[in-house]
Design a protein around this motif. Structure first.
Motif, PDB file in Angstrom:
ATOM      1  N   ALA A 120      39.196  44.891  39.062  1.00  0.00           N
ATOM      2  CA  ALA A 120      38.143  45.387  38.167  1.00  0.00           C
ATOM      3  C   ALA A 120      37.029  46.057  38.972  1.00  0.00           C
ATOM      4  N   LYS A 121      36.646  45.457  40.091  1.00  0.00           N
ATOM      5  CA  LYS A 121      35.600  46.040  40.946  1.00  0.00           C
ATOM      6  C   LYS A 121      36.027  47.372  41.538  1.00  0.00           C
ATOM      7  N   ARG A 122      37.329  47.584  41.652  1.00  0.00           N
ATOM      8  CA  ARG A 122      37.841  48.846  42.193  1.00  0.00           C
ATOM      9  C   ARG A 122      37.959  49.918  41.111  1.00  0.00           C
ATOM     10  N   GLY A 123      37.499  49.618  39.898  1.00  0.00           N
ATOM     11  CA  GLY A 123      37.421  50.634  38.861  1.00  0.00           C
ATOM     12  C   GLY A 123      38.527  50.655  37.834  1.00  0.00           C
ATOM     13  N   ALA A 124      39.333  49.604  37.763  1.00  0.00           N
ATOM     14  CA  ALA A 124      40.390  49.574  36.752  1.00  0.00           C
ATOM     15  C   ALA A 124      39.769  49.646  35.354  1.00  0.00           C
ATOM     16  N   ARG A 125      40.429  50.365  34.476  1.00  0.00           N
ATOM     17  CA  ARG A 125      39.970  50.469  33.085  1.00  0.00           C
ATOM     18  C   ARG A 125      40.066  49.103  32.407  1.00  0.00           C
ATOM     19  N   SER A 126      41.177  48.410  32.646  1.00  0.00           N
ATOM     20  CA  SER A 126      41.363  47.045  32.158  1.00  0.00           C
ATOM     21  C   SER A 126      42.308  46.322  33.107  1.00  0.00           C
ATOM     22  N   VAL A 127      42.159  45.014  33.166  1.00  0.00           N
ATOM     23  CA  VAL A 127      43.059  44.172  33.945  1.00  0.00           C
ATOM     24  C   VAL A 127      43.460  43.014  33.046  1.00  0.00           C
ATOM     25  N   ARG A 128      44.727  42.995  32.693  1.00  0.00           N
ATOM     26  CA  ARG A 128      45.258  41.923  31.858  1.00  0.00           C
ATOM     27  C   ARG A 128      46.265  41.126  32.683  1.00  0.00           C
ATOM     28  N   ILE A 129      46.520  39.909  32.227  1.00  0.00           N
ATOM     29  CA  ILE A 129      47.414  39.009  32.964  1.00  0.00           C
ATOM     30  C   ILE A 129      48.630  38.672  32.117  1.00  0.00           C
ATOM     31  N   ALA A 130      49.802  38.818  32.732  1.00  0.00           N
ATOM     32  CA  ALA A 130      51.054  38.350  32.148  1.00  0.00           C
ATOM     33  C   ALA A 130      51.551  37.216  33.032  1.00  0.00           C
ATOM     34  N   ALA A 131      51.575  36.020  32.490  1.00  0.00           N
ATOM     35  CA  ALA A 131      52.050  34.842  33.230  1.00  0.00           C
ATOM     36  C   ALA A 131      53.305  34.316  32.558  1.00  0.00           C
ATOM     37  N   LEU A 132      54.343  34.138  33.330  1.00  0.00           N
ATOM     38  CA  LEU A 132      55.569  33.594  32.781  1.00  0.00           C
ATOM     39  C   LEU A 132      55.327  32.185  32.247  1.00  0.00           C
ATOM     40  N   LEU A 133      54.630  31.375  33.031  1.00  0.00           N
ATOM     41  CA  LEU A 133      54.324  30.001  32.631  1.00  0.00           C
ATOM     42  C   LEU A 133      52.823  29.782  32.663  1.00  0.00           C
ATOM     43  N   ASP A 134      52.337  28.995  31.728  1.00  0.00           N
ATOM     44  CA  ASP A 134      50.913  28.661  31.672  1.00  0.00           C
ATOM     45  C   ASP A 134      50.783  27.145  31.641  1.00  0.00           C
ATOM     46  N   LYS A 135      49.984  26.623  32.587  1.00  0.00           N
ATOM     47  CA  LYS A 135      49.655  25.192  32.623  1.00  0.00           C
ATOM     48  C   LYS A 135      48.145  25.066  32.421  1.00  0.00           C
ATOM     49  N   PRO A 136      47.679  25.177  31.182  1.00  0.00           N
ATOM     50  CA  PRO A 136      46.227  25.209  30.951  1.00  0.00           C
ATOM     51  C   PRO A 136      45.504  23.922  31.342  1.00  0.00           C
ATOM     52  N   GLU A 137      46.200  22.775  31.355  1.00  0.00           N
ATOM     53  CA  GLU A 137      45.526  21.514  31.699  1.00  0.00           C
ATOM     54  C   GLU A 137      45.133  21.436  33.169  1.00  0.00           C
ATOM     55  N   HIS A 138      45.628  22.375  33.989  1.00  0.00           N
ATOM     56  CA  HIS A 138      45.303  22.380  35.422  1.00  0.00           C
ATOM     57  C   HIS A 138      44.264  23.441  35.790  1.00  0.00           C
ATOM     58  N   ARG A 139      43.684  24.103  34.810  1.00  0.00           N
ATOM     59  CA  ARG A 139      42.781  25.228  35.071  1.00  0.00           C
ATOM     60  C   ARG A 139      41.512  24.794  35.782  1.00  0.00           C
ATOM     61  N   LYS A 140      41.188  25.511  36.845  1.00  0.00           N
ATOM     62  CA  LYS A 140      39.955  25.300  37.605  1.00  0.00           C
ATOM     63  C   LYS A 140      39.010  26.496  37.452  1.00  0.00           C
ATOM     64  N   ALA A 141      39.568  27.673  37.126  1.00  0.00           N
ATOM     65  CA  ALA A 141      38.767  28.890  36.945  1.00  0.00           C
ATOM     66  C   ALA A 141      38.769  29.249  35.457  1.00  0.00           C
ATOM     67  N   ALA A 142      37.719  29.904  35.034  1.00  0.00           N
ATOM     68  CA  ALA A 142      37.583  30.313  33.634  1.00  0.00           C
ATOM     69  C   ALA A 142      38.393  31.583  33.399  1.00  0.00           C
ATOM     70  N   ILE A 143      39.697  31.417  33.213  1.00  0.00           N
ATOM     71  CA  ILE A 143      40.591  32.548  33.037  1.00  0.00           C
ATOM     72  C   ILE A 143      41.762  32.112  32.161  1.00  0.00           C
ATOM     73  N   SER A 144      42.282  33.068  31.413  1.00  0.00           N
ATOM     74  CA  SER A 144      43.484  32.796  30.619  1.00  0.00           C
ATOM     75  C   SER A 144      44.369  34.029  30.692  1.00  0.00           C
ATOM     76  N   ALA A 145      45.634  33.831  30.382  1.00  0.00           N
ATOM     77  CA  ALA A 145      46.588  34.944  30.398  1.00  0.00           C
ATOM     78  C   ALA A 145      46.534  35.669  29.058  1.00  0.00           C
ATOM     79  N   ASP A 146      46.695  36.981  29.122  1.00  0.00           N
ATOM     80  CA  ASP A 146      46.753  37.798  27.912  1.00  0.00           C
ATOM     81  C   ASP A 146      48.151  37.765  27.309  1.00  0.00           C
ATOM     82  N   TYR A 147      49.146  37.601  28.164  1.00  0.00           N
ATOM     83  CA  TYR A 147      50.544  37.552  27.758  1.00  0.00           C
ATOM     84  C   TYR A 147      51.176  36.340  28.431  1.00  0.00           C
ATOM     85  N   VAL A 148      51.662  35.392  27.624  1.00  0.00           N
ATOM     86  CA  VAL A 148      52.216  34.150  28.156  1.00  0.00           C
ATOM     87  C   VAL A 148      53.675  34.026  27.746  1.00  0.00           C
TER      88      VAL A 148
END
Length: 187
Positions: free
Chosen positions: A116-144
């Motif tokens: 994003a700092k390098r000027g991307a129009r958007s940055v979305r995340i596609a994660a094959l697997l999501d383990k939300p109970e282990h989250r340490k950073a405030a982030i979520s996947a757009d495509y799971v």
């Protein structure tokens, strides 16, 4: 040493979900799409996903980013080191960061912020697997792909001590006392 691996998500379920994710991404109508695979675990998922994107009518370009989390313990780290960075100009582009598993979120948060700092129009995340109970950073996947139970998973690009990446399904390691039918055994 004998390792037992039970199937969590089989080949057919993975293929169907990858196709569905590609259609979701295509429906968002990304512009100048750049897919960035986070190595090493995502390489099989990323390859299948970009082929599915092609079938869905997209023409993504592809890049790779290799990041390493490190610190004092085995439970994840607070610092992220770049082993290989994206070489393409990302300015004004829609980017899909592809990773095998979103767990603590620290590495993907770092990568997303960097692009994003390098000027991307958007940055979305596609994660094959999501383990939300282990989250340490405030982030979520757009495509799971799948919500993952709290198990150690291998296969479809994910490893245990550099083994099991080649499995065409996602399995979980079973402690010896939990061995059940439908297992795969390896040395």
């Amino acid at each position: 040493m004998t390792v037992t691996i039970n199937t969590l998500f089989d080949e057919d379920a993975i293929a169907a979900r990858v196709d569905a994710l590609a259609r979701e991404i295509a429906d968002a109508r990304p512009e100048r799409l750049l897919v960035v695979a986070v190595l090493k675990g995502s390489f099989i998922f990323a390859a299948d996903l970009v082929r599915a994107m092609h079938r869905a009518g997209l023409t993504p370009e592809m890049e790779f980013m290799h990041l390493s989390s490190y610190g004092a313990g085995t439970q994840g780290a607070d610092e992220v080191r770049i082993l290989r960075d994206v070489e393409s100009d990302v300015n004004g582009r829609d980017i899909i960061l592809v990773d095998d598993i979103l767990e603590s979120g620290r590495t993907l948060s770092f990568a997303k912020e960097r692009l994003a700092k390098r000027g991307a129009r958007s940055v979305r995340i596609a994660a094959l697997l999501d383990k939300p109970e282990h989250r340490k950073a405030a982030i979520s996947a757009d495509y799971v792909g799948f919500i993952c139970p709290d198990k150690f998973v291998v296969g479809y690009g994910m490893d245990m001590g550099h083994a099991w990446r080649q499995l065409p399904f996602i399995g979980y390691v079973v402690p010896d006392e939990e061995t059940s039918s439908g297992e795969t055994r390896g040395e």
